[in-house]
Design a protein around this motif. Structure first.
Motif, PDB file in Angstrom:
ATOM      1  N   GLN A  75       0.825  -1.212   0.000  1.00 18.81           N
ATOM      2  CA  GLN A  75       0.000   0.000   0.000  1.00 18.81           C
ATOM      3  C   GLN A  75       0.859   1.262   0.000  1.00 18.81           C
ATOM      4  O   GLN A  75       0.570   2.219  -0.732  1.00 18.81           O
ATOM      5  CB  GLN A  75      -0.924  -0.009   1.218  1.00 18.81           C
ATOM      6  N   GLU A  76       1.907   1.273   0.809  1.00 14.87           N
ATOM      7  CA  GLU A  76       2.762   2.451   0.885  1.00 14.87           C
ATOM      8  C   GLU A  76       3.530   2.661  -0.414  1.00 14.87           C
ATOM      9  O   GLU A  76       3.705   3.802  -0.868  1.00 14.87           O
ATOM     10  CB  GLU A  76       3.740   2.309   2.057  1.00 14.87           C
ATOM     11  N   GLU A  77       3.983   1.573  -1.028  1.00 15.39           N
ATOM     12  CA  GLU A  77       4.715   1.683  -2.290  1.00 15.39           C
ATOM     13  C   GLU A  77       3.810   2.238  -3.390  1.00 15.39           C
ATOM     14  O   GLU A  77       4.200   3.129  -4.146  1.00 15.39           O
ATOM     15  CB  GLU A  77       5.257   0.311  -2.684  1.00 15.39           C
ATOM     16  N   ILE A  78       2.587   1.729  -3.479  1.00 21.93           N
ATOM     17  CA  ILE A  78       1.644   2.196  -4.491  1.00 21.93           C
ATOM     18  C   ILE A  78       1.253   3.648  -4.245  1.00 21.93           C
ATOM     19  O   ILE A  78       1.166   4.458  -5.176  1.00 21.93           O
ATOM     20  CB  ILE A  78       0.397   1.286  -4.517  1.00 21.93           C
ATOM     21  N   ALA A  84       7.010   9.509  -6.460  1.00 21.64           N
ATOM     22  CA  ALA A  84       8.306   8.857  -6.674  1.00 21.64           C
ATOM     23  C   ALA A  84       8.620   8.681  -8.154  1.00 21.64           C
ATOM     24  O   ALA A  84       9.780   8.762  -8.563  1.00 21.64           O
ATOM     25  CB  ALA A  84       8.333   7.507  -5.966  1.00 21.64           C
ATOM     26  N   TRP A  85       7.595   8.465  -8.963  1.00 26.89           N
ATOM     27  CA  TRP A  85       7.809   8.276 -10.395  1.00 26.89           C
ATOM     28  C   TRP A  85       7.882   9.619 -11.107  1.00 26.89           C
ATOM     29  O   TRP A  85       7.234  10.589 -10.694  1.00 26.89           O
ATOM     30  CB  TRP A  85       6.660   7.478 -10.997  1.00 26.89           C
ATOM     31  N   PRO A  86       8.633   9.689 -12.192  1.00 32.29           N
ATOM     32  CA  PRO A  86       8.569  10.896 -13.021  1.00 32.29           C
ATOM     33  C   PRO A  86       7.206  10.962 -13.706  1.00 32.29           C
ATOM     34  O   PRO A  86       6.484   9.958 -13.785  1.00 32.29           O
ATOM     35  CB  PRO A  86       9.695  10.687 -14.032  1.00 32.29           C
ATOM     36  N   ALA A  87       6.838  12.145 -14.183  1.00 34.07           N
ATOM     37  CA  ALA A  87       5.543  12.298 -14.854  1.00 34.07           C
ATOM     38  C   ALA A  87       5.415  11.346 -16.035  1.00 34.07           C
ATOM     39  O   ALA A  87       4.331  10.820 -16.314  1.00 34.07           O
ATOM     40  CB  ALA A  87       5.365  13.739 -15.319  1.00 34.07           C
ATOM     41  N   THR A  88       6.533  11.094 -16.703  1.00 32.67           N
ATOM     42  CA  THR A  88       6.509  10.181 -17.848  1.00 32.67           C
ATOM     43  C   THR A  88       6.357   8.730 -17.410  1.00 32.67           C
ATOM     44  O   THR A  88       6.094   7.863 -18.249  1.00 32.67           O
ATOM     45  CB  THR A  88       7.800  10.335 -18.666  1.00 32.67           C
ATOM     46  N   GLY A  89       6.531   8.459 -16.111  1.00 35.26           N
ATOM     47  CA  GLY A  89       6.278   7.117 -15.596  1.00 35.26           C
ATOM     48  C   GLY A  89       4.807   6.910 -15.317  1.00 35.26           C
ATOM     49  O   GLY A  89       4.260   5.827 -15.547  1.00 35.26           O
ATOM     50  N   VAL A  90       4.158   7.963 -14.836  1.00 31.81           N
ATOM     51  CA  VAL A  90       2.710   7.895 -14.607  1.00 31.81           C
ATOM     52  C   VAL A  90       1.979   7.856 -15.946  1.00 31.81           C
ATOM     53  O   VAL A  90       1.021   7.090 -16.122  1.00 31.81           O
ATOM     54  CB  VAL A  90       2.247   9.099 -13.773  1.00 31.81           C
ATOM     55  N   PHE A  91       2.446   8.687 -16.884  1.00 29.56           N
ATOM     56  CA  PHE A  91       1.832   8.748 -18.215  1.00 29.56           C
ATOM     57  C   PHE A  91       2.876   8.337 -19.258  1.00 29.56           C
ATOM     58  O   PHE A  91       3.633   9.179 -19.750  1.00 29.56           O
ATOM     59  CB  PHE A  91       1.327  10.167 -18.499  1.00 29.56           C
ATOM     60  N   PRO A  92       2.951   7.065 -19.598  1.00 32.81           N
ATOM     61  CA  PRO A  92       3.942   6.595 -20.572  1.00 32.81           C
ATOM     62  C   PRO A  92       3.763   7.263 -21.931  1.00 32.81           C
ATOM     63  O   PRO A  92       2.686   7.745 -22.275  1.00 32.81           O
ATOM     64  CB  PRO A  92       3.674   5.095 -20.660  1.00 32.81           C
ATOM     65  N   GLU A  93       4.824   7.271 -22.695  1.00 29.95           N
ATOM     66  CA  GLU A  93       4.765   7.886 -24.019  1.00 29.95           C
ATOM     67  C   GLU A  93       3.765   7.175 -24.921  1.00 29.95           C
ATOM     68  O   GLU A  93       3.075   7.805 -25.730  1.00 29.95           O
ATOM     69  CB  GLU A  93       6.155   7.857 -24.663  1.00 29.95           C
TER      70      GLU A  93
END
Length: 266
Positions: A75-78, A84-93
Protein backbone atom coordinates in the motif's frame (compact mmCIF):
# COMPACT_ATOMS: atom_id res chain seq x y z
CA UNK A 1 37.59 11.46 99.38
CA UNK A 2 40.27 9.63 97.49
CA UNK A 3 41.52 11.35 94.34
CA UNK A 4 42.21 9.46 91.09
CA UNK A 5 45.83 9.37 90.10
CA UNK A 6 46.69 11.47 87.07
CA UNK A 7 47.10 9.47 83.84
CA UNK A 8 50.63 9.23 82.66
CA UNK A 9 51.83 9.71 79.06
CA UNK A 10 51.83 6.01 78.24
CA UNK A 11 48.20 5.62 79.19
CA UNK A 12 47.17 8.61 77.10
CA UNK A 13 49.01 7.21 74.06
CA UNK A 14 47.35 3.85 74.47
CA UNK A 15 43.93 5.50 74.71
CA UNK A 16 44.50 7.51 71.53
CA UNK A 17 45.63 4.38 69.72
CA UNK A 18 42.48 2.51 70.75
CA UNK A 19 40.31 5.38 69.49
CA UNK A 20 42.21 5.54 66.20
CA UNK A 21 41.90 1.79 65.76
CA UNK A 22 38.16 1.99 66.37
CA UNK A 23 37.79 4.82 63.85
CA UNK A 24 39.90 2.90 61.33
CA UNK A 25 37.83 -0.24 61.71
CA UNK A 26 34.63 1.80 61.23
CA UNK A 27 36.10 3.42 58.11
CA UNK A 28 37.04 0.02 56.73
CA UNK A 29 33.47 -1.21 57.28
CA UNK A 30 32.05 1.88 55.53
CA UNK A 31 34.45 1.44 52.66
CA UNK A 32 33.45 -2.21 52.24
CA UNK A 33 29.78 -1.22 52.21
CA UNK A 34 30.48 1.53 49.67
CA UNK A 35 32.46 -0.81 47.43
CA UNK A 36 29.72 -3.43 47.70
CA UNK A 37 27.04 -0.86 46.81
CA UNK A 38 29.02 0.40 43.83
CA UNK A 39 29.57 -3.19 42.70
CA UNK A 40 25.84 -3.92 42.89
CA UNK A 41 25.07 -0.78 40.88
CA UNK A 42 27.67 -1.68 38.24
CA UNK A 43 26.35 -5.23 37.95
CA UNK A 44 22.74 -4.06 37.67
CA UNK A 45 23.72 -1.47 35.05
CA UNK A 46 25.59 -4.10 33.07
CA UNK A 47 22.56 -6.42 33.22
CA UNK A 48 20.25 -3.65 32.03
CA UNK A 49 22.60 -2.75 29.18
CA UNK A 50 22.87 -6.41 28.20
CA UNK A 51 19.10 -6.87 28.25
CA UNK A 52 18.65 -3.67 26.25
CA UNK A 53 21.21 -4.79 23.69
CA UNK A 54 19.57 -8.18 23.37
CA UNK A 55 16.18 -6.50 22.95
CA UNK A 56 17.54 -4.10 20.34
CA UNK A 57 19.18 -6.91 18.41
CA UNK A 58 15.98 -8.90 18.60
CA UNK A 59 13.96 -5.93 17.36
CA UNK A 60 16.29 -4.92 14.55
CA UNK A 61 17.44 -8.28 13.32
CA UNK A 62 16.24 -9.31 9.90
CA UNK A 63 13.15 -11.50 10.05
CA UNK A 64 10.38 -12.59 7.68
CA UNK A 65 7.67 -10.00 7.07
CA UNK A 66 4.24 -10.81 8.42
CA UNK A 67 1.21 -10.81 6.12
CA UNK A 68 0.12 -7.47 7.57
CA UNK A 69 3.57 -5.96 7.00
CA UNK A 70 3.62 -7.23 3.42
CA UNK A 71 0.24 -5.63 2.74
CA UNK A 72 1.36 -2.36 4.34
CA UNK A 73 4.51 -2.37 2.21
CA UNK A 74 2.42 -2.77 -0.96
CA UNK A 75 0.00 0.00 0.00
CA UNK A 76 2.76 2.45 0.89
CA UNK A 77 4.72 1.68 -2.29
CA UNK A 78 1.64 2.20 -4.49
CA UNK A 79 0.57 5.35 -2.63
CA UNK A 80 3.88 7.16 -3.24
CA UNK A 81 4.25 6.32 -6.91
CA UNK A 82 2.64 9.54 -8.10
CA UNK A 83 5.50 11.40 -6.37
CA UNK A 84 8.31 8.86 -6.67
CA UNK A 85 7.81 8.28 -10.40
CA UNK A 86 8.57 10.90 -13.02
CA UNK A 87 5.54 12.30 -14.85
CA UNK A 88 6.51 10.18 -17.85
CA UNK A 89 6.28 7.12 -15.60
CA UNK A 90 2.71 7.90 -14.61
CA UNK A 91 1.83 8.75 -18.22
CA UNK A 92 3.94 6.59 -20.57
CA UNK A 93 4.77 7.89 -24.02
CA UNK A 94 2.72 5.08 -25.56
CA UNK A 95 -0.20 3.11 -24.14
CA UNK A 96 -1.57 0.09 -25.91
CA UNK A 97 -5.27 -0.42 -26.50
CA UNK A 98 -7.44 -2.79 -28.49
CA UNK A 99 -8.86 -1.34 -31.70
CA UNK A 100 -11.35 -2.69 -34.20
CA UNK A 101 -11.23 -6.42 -34.87
CA UNK A 102 -9.27 -6.74 -31.60
CA UNK A 103 -6.15 -5.35 -33.21
CA UNK A 104 -3.58 -4.09 -30.72
CA UNK A 105 -2.79 -0.44 -31.28
CA UNK A 106 -0.94 2.30 -29.42
CA UNK A 107 -2.10 5.72 -28.24
CA UNK A 108 0.61 8.39 -28.31
CA UNK A 109 1.03 10.94 -25.54
CA UNK A 110 0.83 14.52 -26.82
CA UNK A 111 1.52 16.36 -23.57
CA UNK A 112 1.39 16.36 -19.79
CA UNK A 113 -0.44 19.16 -17.99
CA UNK A 114 0.94 20.86 -14.87
CA UNK A 115 -0.17 19.34 -11.59
CA UNK A 116 -3.29 21.10 -10.33
CA UNK A 117 -5.93 21.15 -7.60
CA UNK A 118 -8.50 18.40 -7.95
CA UNK A 119 -11.46 20.78 -8.08
CA UNK A 120 -9.96 22.72 -10.99
CA UNK A 121 -9.58 19.67 -13.22
CA UNK A 122 -13.07 18.16 -13.05
CA UNK A 123 -16.69 19.24 -13.39
CA UNK A 124 -18.22 20.94 -10.31
CA UNK A 125 -20.38 17.97 -9.33
CA UNK A 126 -17.30 15.74 -9.25
CA UNK A 127 -15.14 18.39 -7.60
CA UNK A 128 -17.37 18.48 -4.52
CA UNK A 129 -17.03 14.75 -4.01
CA UNK A 130 -13.25 14.78 -4.41
CA UNK A 131 -12.85 17.73 -2.06
CA UNK A 132 -15.05 16.07 0.58
CA UNK A 133 -12.80 13.01 0.56
CA UNK A 134 -9.48 14.82 0.77
CA UNK A 135 -8.27 14.70 -2.81
CA UNK A 136 -4.60 15.68 -2.75
CA UNK A 137 -3.92 16.65 -6.36
CA UNK A 138 -4.77 15.93 -9.99
CA UNK A 139 -2.39 14.79 -12.70
CA UNK A 140 -3.49 14.94 -16.37
CA UNK A 141 -2.14 14.04 -19.78
CA UNK A 142 -3.62 13.93 -23.28
CA UNK A 143 -3.21 11.17 -25.86
CA UNK A 144 -4.26 10.58 -29.46
CA UNK A 145 -5.08 7.26 -31.03
CA UNK A 146 -2.89 5.60 -33.61
CA UNK A 147 -4.70 7.33 -36.48
CA UNK A 148 -4.84 10.74 -34.72
CA UNK A 149 -8.64 10.65 -35.10
CA UNK A 150 -9.52 10.49 -31.42
CA UNK A 151 -8.26 12.55 -28.48
CA UNK A 152 -8.17 11.28 -24.89
CA UNK A 153 -7.43 13.11 -21.65
CA UNK A 154 -6.58 10.94 -18.68
CA UNK A 155 -6.72 12.42 -15.16
CA UNK A 156 -5.31 10.78 -12.05
CA UNK A 157 -6.93 12.03 -8.85
CA UNK A 158 -4.69 11.27 -5.87
CA UNK A 159 -6.63 10.51 -2.68
CA UNK A 160 -4.99 10.35 0.75
CA UNK A 161 -5.46 6.58 0.95
CA UNK A 162 -7.41 3.69 -0.53
CA UNK A 163 -10.18 3.98 2.04
CA UNK A 164 -10.81 7.59 1.01
CA UNK A 165 -10.81 6.56 -2.63
CA UNK A 166 -13.40 3.84 -1.99
CA UNK A 167 -15.63 6.31 -0.17
CA UNK A 168 -15.32 8.82 -3.01
CA UNK A 169 -16.07 6.34 -5.79
CA UNK A 170 -19.21 5.19 -3.95
CA UNK A 171 -20.58 8.69 -4.49
CA UNK A 172 -19.48 9.22 -8.07
CA UNK A 173 -22.30 8.86 -10.55
CA UNK A 174 -22.20 6.99 -13.83
CA UNK A 175 -23.15 10.15 -15.74
CA UNK A 176 -20.89 10.03 -18.79
CA UNK A 177 -21.26 13.78 -19.36
CA UNK A 178 -19.17 14.80 -16.34
CA UNK A 179 -15.71 13.90 -15.18
CA UNK A 180 -12.21 15.13 -15.96
CA UNK A 181 -11.80 18.34 -17.96
CA UNK A 182 -9.88 17.99 -21.25
CA UNK A 183 -6.37 19.35 -21.69
CA UNK A 184 -5.60 20.65 -25.18
CA UNK A 185 -2.11 21.52 -26.40
CA UNK A 186 -1.94 24.37 -28.94
CA UNK A 187 -0.22 23.56 -32.19
CA UNK A 188 -1.07 19.87 -31.95
CA UNK A 189 -3.90 17.69 -33.15
CA UNK A 190 -5.47 18.08 -29.69
CA UNK A 191 -5.90 21.87 -29.81
CA UNK A 192 -9.63 21.68 -30.59
CA UNK A 193 -10.41 19.29 -27.75
CA UNK A 194 -12.45 21.16 -25.12
CA UNK A 195 -15.31 20.59 -22.70
CA UNK A 196 -17.95 20.68 -25.45
CA UNK A 197 -15.97 18.19 -27.52
CA UNK A 198 -16.11 15.48 -24.87
CA UNK A 199 -18.20 12.61 -26.18
CA UNK A 200 -18.05 10.49 -23.02
CA UNK A 201 -16.28 10.37 -19.68
CA UNK A 202 -15.61 7.63 -17.14
CA UNK A 203 -13.39 6.54 -14.29
CA UNK A 204 -11.79 3.52 -12.68
CA UNK A 205 -10.46 3.12 -9.13
CA UNK A 206 -7.00 1.77 -8.38
CA UNK A 207 -5.35 1.88 -4.96
CA UNK A 208 -5.62 5.46 -3.65
CA UNK A 209 -6.18 6.76 -7.20
CA UNK A 210 -9.22 7.51 -9.30
CA UNK A 211 -8.22 7.43 -12.96
CA UNK A 212 -10.62 9.52 -15.06
CA UNK A 213 -10.76 9.44 -18.83
CA UNK A 214 -12.61 11.40 -21.46
CA UNK A 215 -12.62 11.12 -25.25
CA UNK A 216 -13.57 13.14 -28.29
CA UNK A 217 -12.81 13.74 -31.95
CA UNK A 218 -9.69 15.54 -33.07
CA UNK A 219 -11.70 17.49 -35.66
CA UNK A 220 -13.53 19.41 -32.92
CA UNK A 221 -16.96 17.85 -33.23
CA UNK A 222 -19.06 18.54 -30.16
CA UNK A 223 -21.19 16.04 -28.32
CA UNK A 224 -24.27 18.03 -29.30
CA UNK A 225 -23.35 17.65 -32.96
CA UNK A 226 -23.24 13.85 -32.78
CA UNK A 227 -26.51 11.91 -33.16
CA UNK A 228 -27.30 9.96 -29.95
CA UNK A 229 -26.92 6.64 -31.75
CA UNK A 230 -23.36 7.55 -32.75
CA UNK A 231 -22.17 8.65 -29.31
CA UNK A 232 -21.60 5.00 -28.45
CA UNK A 233 -18.83 4.80 -31.03
CA UNK A 234 -17.58 1.25 -31.54
CA UNK A 235 -13.93 2.30 -31.19
CA UNK A 236 -13.76 5.72 -29.53
CA UNK A 237 -14.98 4.85 -26.07
CA UNK A 238 -13.50 1.33 -25.83
CA UNK A 239 -10.13 2.87 -26.67
CA UNK A 240 -10.58 5.56 -23.99
CA UNK A 241 -11.49 2.98 -21.36
CA UNK A 242 -8.57 0.80 -22.34
CA UNK A 243 -6.10 3.68 -22.04
CA UNK A 244 -7.47 4.69 -18.64
CA UNK A 245 -7.38 1.11 -17.41
CA UNK A 246 -3.79 0.69 -18.56
CA UNK A 247 -2.62 3.74 -16.63
CA UNK A 248 -4.58 2.59 -13.58
CA UNK A 249 -2.91 -0.81 -13.86
CA UNK A 250 0.56 0.76 -14.02
CA UNK A 251 -0.12 2.79 -10.88
CA UNK A 252 -1.66 0.01 -8.78
CA UNK A 253 0.35 -2.98 -10.00
CA UNK A 254 1.43 -4.74 -6.77
CA UNK A 255 5.17 -4.32 -6.20
CA UNK A 256 7.52 -7.17 -5.40
CA UNK A 257 7.73 -7.38 -1.62
CA UNK A 258 11.08 -8.24 0.01
CA UNK A 259 10.72 -11.41 2.13
CA UNK A 260 12.54 -9.98 5.15
CA UNK A 261 12.60 -6.75 7.15
CA UNK A 262 16.13 -6.03 5.95
CA UNK A 263 15.96 -7.20 2.37
CA UNK A 264 16.19 -10.68 0.98
CA UNK A 265 18.13 -12.30 3.82
CA UNK A 266 16.45 -13.15 7.13
Amino acid sequence: MRAWPAANGRDRAASRERVEQAVLRQGVRFRRLFVMLVGIIVVMSAVLVLLGTIGLLEETRSRPLTAAEQNQYKQEEIARRWQAWPATGVFPEEVKYVGLDKAQQYARRVGIAPQTECGKAVDPSVAGILDDHGCVTMLRATYVDQTATFVFTVGVAVLKDEEARLSATEQLTQDDRVGVLPVAFPGTVTERFGVDQRQRTGWVGAGPYIVFSTAGYADGRTRAAIPPEEILHSELWPAAKSIGNQIAYFLADPPKVPPCTQGNVC
